[in-house]
Write an enzyme that holds these catalytic residues in place. Structure first.
Site, short mmCIF file in Angstrom:
data_model
loop_
_atom_site.label_atom_id
_atom_site.label_comp_id
_atom_site.label_asym_id
_atom_site.label_seq_id
_atom_site.Cartn_x
_atom_site.Cartn_y
_atom_site.Cartn_z
CB CYS A 83 -0.88 -0.03 1.26
SG CYS A 83 -1.98 1.39 1.42
CD GLU A 108 -6.96 0.95 -3.57
OE1 GLU A 108 -6.95 1.96 -2.84
OE2 GLU A 108 -5.96 0.22 -3.71
CG HIS A 116 -7.39 2.61 1.42
ND1 HIS A 116 -6.56 2.94 2.45
CD2 HIS A 116 -6.61 1.94 0.52
CE1 HIS A 116 -5.32 2.50 2.20
NE2 HIS A 116 -5.33 1.88 1.03
NI NI Z 1 -3.74 0.96 0.03
#
Ligand code: NI
Length: 175
Positions: free
Chosen positions: A91, A134, A137
């Protein structure tokens, strides 16, 4: 339109939830362009808006099909096909860290493009893995959250030490 600074662990902003996009305007277009510039500058597979300090549900992902990074706005997983893999992830918000995560490797996703037009797509392999990473996130989750306590403690020590060293250096902005 320019590469933006990427928030790095342990920045608490990475833990904030993101909101669905409801307005498809010039400001959103700028965010999408900045995400594309930033992910390309890092030669990375994928990036999400919260990593550049914007709490809108926007991600860009390269499927490796030569089409470049595809834009996913408000992505929803419609179906998991029951295929799993133990995948090595990394990441941009945790530079130098990688580790294995169990992910679905074949999913059907509904999302909107940068104009707000809905589309559905079958994602397989790394593209499917990136989409889940994602989406995490957007929920303030990081791929290290499932690691062992010891491993997370080591990662924590490394990044908190780095933040402290940066803060101690005179004249260096630590934002
Ligand atoms: Ni990431």
């Amino acid at each position: 339109m320019a590469p933006r600074t990427i928030l790095e662990y342990p920045d608490p902003k990475l833990r904030l939830p993101s909101e669905p996009v409801t307005v498809f305007d010039d400001d959103l277009a700028r965010l999408v362009d900045d995400l594309l510039d930033t992910v390309r500058a890092h030669r990375a597979l994928a990036l999400s808006a919260p990593q550049i300090d914007d709490r809108r549900q926007v991600a860009v992902i390269d499927a490796g099909d030569g089409e470049g990074h595809r834009v996913y706005i408000n992505p929803d997983i419609l179906r998991k096909h029951g295929a799993f893999g133990f995948v090595q992830e990394s990441c941009l918000s945790l530079p130098g860290v990688s580790g294995n995560v169990i992910r679905d490797t074949r999913i059907r996703v509904r999302a909107q493009d940068r104009d707000g037009t809905p589309f559905e797509r079958e994602l397989v392999g790394m593209e499917a893995v990136c989409l889940q990473h994602e989406k995490d996130h957007f929920a303030g989750r990081l791929f290290i959250d499932g690691f062992s306590f010891l491993r997370r403690w080591q990662i924590d020590a490394k990044f908190r030490g780095r933040a402290k060293a940066a803060a101690a250096r005179p004249g260096v902005p630590t934002a």
